[in-house]
Design an enzyme around this catalytic site. Structure first.
Site, PDB file in Angstrom:
ATOM      1  N   HIS A 215     -45.759  74.689 -85.563  1.00 49.32           N
ATOM      2  CA  HIS A 215     -45.877  74.350 -83.779  1.00 49.32           C
ATOM      3  C   HIS A 215     -46.756  74.537 -83.170  1.00 49.32           C
ATOM      4  CE1 HIS A 215     -42.189  77.378 -85.574  1.00 49.32           C
ATOM      5  NE2 HIS A 215     -41.561  77.030 -85.304  1.00 49.32           N
ATOM      6  N   GLY A 381     -47.105  77.526 -76.606  1.00 51.02           N
ATOM      7  CA  GLY A 381     -47.088  76.962 -75.671  1.00 51.02           C
ATOM      8  C   GLY A 381     -45.867  77.058 -74.977  1.00 51.02           C
ATOM      9  N   GLY A 527     -46.075  87.688 -73.270  1.00 49.22           N
ATOM     10  CA  GLY A 527     -44.727  87.947 -72.932  1.00 49.22           C
ATOM     11  C   GLY A 527     -45.872  89.772 -72.477  1.00 49.22           C
TER      12      GLY A 527
END
Length: 542
Positions: A215, A381, A527
């Site tokens: 990722h 990202g 987050g």
């Protein structure tokens, strides 16, 4: 950097449309809200083999749908796991009396979304088993290993056994054996560049990353750039040290992670041929882009210890488009199974609540690029895009929400997140709002209900306060709310929790456990930062 794209928010949809020129594949007609690619000829007479995950890994996963491999693939946004409802749609569409096997890569979002969908399907009477692939050997044994290109070995073996009519129990057992006997490692000269996003780089021309995921997250080690033979030797030395059978025979997947040129891939195969491990390899799949990382200039090597049964299934013919020429046809569709209503309650009005939801949703949309940039430093990202998608969806349905009834409103938001927001953040927030809504209907105390919802998030996700997640901001904010403090104080507690994540550099949980102290230091969890921004927006009243 230039890319072949039209609109950034349509990249995945248009790529699937292109794949579906294959006449043997179909999509569910709930596309593009639910992205499920399925065998057009599937009659549910055998065990269904289902996998999937975030897009950006093409041809995985949808490119491996076909006789002898996957029955169906569930496609999320780029690098974001598909929603619970998307996975559930695939299960309901593909599963017959013999059941289905879900093949999951070991990432939090995939485990949560696929796991919860499996639970829901079982509650509806379907027989579902799951296996989790954790073939990455780079991280060591102290943390959960990631799923890499070795997942494709599981697709192939399980798909062939299903084609032969084996039972779900037999297939799941052999699939787990394949997982236990597979090891992978990756190496890259560059990070991947997200399509349509600003080009960034954390490596200079003299650096290479060893042991990275799929990722674009940082590798476990930054090493000096060197000749291909030297880089290959370093990667294979680490891989070989983790193989348990010194005298075994192996099959190998030689994977292009996106943008390595064909001539370089052939050269790298030659570099591999010079290693000691090469003498133990009987079969090679590739070199080719099989599980890519968009356009990363890197490769991965996955090896599978062979047994007679595994070898036979591996060598059996399979038809997926990933390695066969296909006729060019228009996409086909199969009727999607009917899912429960996303918002099952009557709309009601409350101007104050309407304004609050509107303000928060607009905030999530406005900070998309900023949070993506922050997430790129410590993750893949896409955190900003995940939250922005939630914001956009709330803006489109706000007039349909039961704004007068807090319990029903919380439950409705939970349903919206389950269906619309992928990735680990989406499903975790769905769990939070759903559990909080249930608690509120029994005892209408908002702060305490949100704390009950947060406890469910901890139970399912595994993270606790101090693990460098959004929980570090949510926990103190909800406790403050439950204690009857003002919204200004609630926002201060959330901000303090988010700021504290900048100092958390040693954790065994989630993606932060993969990263070095240098990468994590002084960077807040994305987050937690978003949660702090939300409460600050609420406190400002602007």
């Amino acid at each position: 950097m230039k890319f072949f794209i039209n609109e950034t928010d349509q990249i995945v949809n248009e790529a699937i449309e292109g794949l579906l020129t294959n006449p043997k594949l179909a999509r569910l007609d709930s596309f593009p809200e639910v992205r499920v690619v399925i065998r057009k000829d599937w009659d549910k007479s055998k065990v269904a083999i289902i996998s999937g995950g975030g897009s950006g890994h093409e041809p995985a996963h949808a490119g491996f749908v076909g006789k002898g491999m996957l029955t169906a693939a569930v496609c999320g946004d780029i690098f974001a796991s598909p929603t619970v409802d998307a996975v559930l749609s695939a299960i309901l569409a593909a599963t017959g009396p013999k059941g289905c096997l879900l093949i999951i890569k070991n990432y939090t979002g995939d485990r949560l979304n696929f796991g919860l969908a499996a639970e829901q399907a079982r509650a509806l009477g379907y027989e579902v088993k799951t296996v989790t692939v954790d073939d990455d050997i780079a991280l060591g044994k102290e943390v959960k290993k990631r799923g890499l290109a070795g997942t494709l070995f599981v697709h192939k073996i399980a798909g062939q056994l299903a084609e032969e009519g084996k039972s779900l129990e037999e297939i799941a057992a052999i699939a787990q054996q394949v997982i236990d006997q597979t090891a992978s490692i990756g190496l890259s000269l560059t990070e991947c560049q997200h399509l349509g996003q600003e080009t960034t780089s954390r490596l200079n021309d003299e650096q290479v990353e060893l042991g990275l995921g799929i990722h674009g997250e940082p590798g476990i080690e930054v090493i000096p750039y060197a000749k291909a033979d030297q880089l290959m030797a370093l990667a294979i030395e680490k891989l070989e040290a983790n193989l348990s059978n010194e005298n075994g025979r192996y099959a190998m997947i030689f994977n292009n992670m996106g943008s390595v040129s064909p001539i370089e891939m052939s050269l790298l195969v030659n570099s591999f041929r010079k290693t000691k491990l090469a003498a133990k390899i009987d079969y090679m799949i590739g070199p080719a882009a099989l599980m890519s990382s968009i356009n990363m200039s890197g490769f991965s090597v996955s090896v599978l210890l062979l047994s007679p049964e595994i070898e036979k299934a591996l060598l059996a013919e399979a038809e997926p488009i990933a390695w066969q020429v296909q006729a060019f046809k228009k996409p086909a569709e199969i009727i999607s199974p009917k899912l429960p209503e996303t918002i099952p309650y009557e709309a009601s009005s409350n101007d104050q609540v309407y304004q609050l939801i509107n303000d928060v949703a607009q905030l999530l949309v406005s900070i998309e690029k900023e949070i993506n940039g922050l997430d790129a430093k410590v993750g893949d990202g896409d955190a900003g895009s995940t939250f922005a998608l939630t914001g956009r969806r709330l803006l489109t349905v706000i007039d349909r929400l039961p704004l007068k009834d807090t319990g029903k409103l919380l439950l409705s938001i939970g349903r919206i997140l389950a269906r619309e927001a992928g990735g680990s953040s989406g499903v975790l927030l769905s769990i939070l709002f759903t559990a909080a809504g249930t608690a509120y209907t029994k005892s209408p105390e908002l702060g305490k209900s949100l704390l009950e919802g947060l406890q469910k998030v901890k139970d399912y996700g595994g993270a606790q306060t101090g693990d460098r997640t959004m929980i570090d901001a949510l926990q103190p904010a909800f406790e403050s709310l439950a204690n009857g403090e003002t919204i200004n104080l609630v926002a201060q507690h959330a901000r303090k929790g988010a700021e504290h994540t900048k100092t958390i550099i040693n954790t065994k949980f989630g993606r932060s456990s993969y990263l070095s102290e240098e990468v994590l230091r002084n960077v807040p969890d994305p987050g937690a930062e978003v949660i702090a921004r939300i409460f600050e927006k609420m406190a400002s009243g602007k």
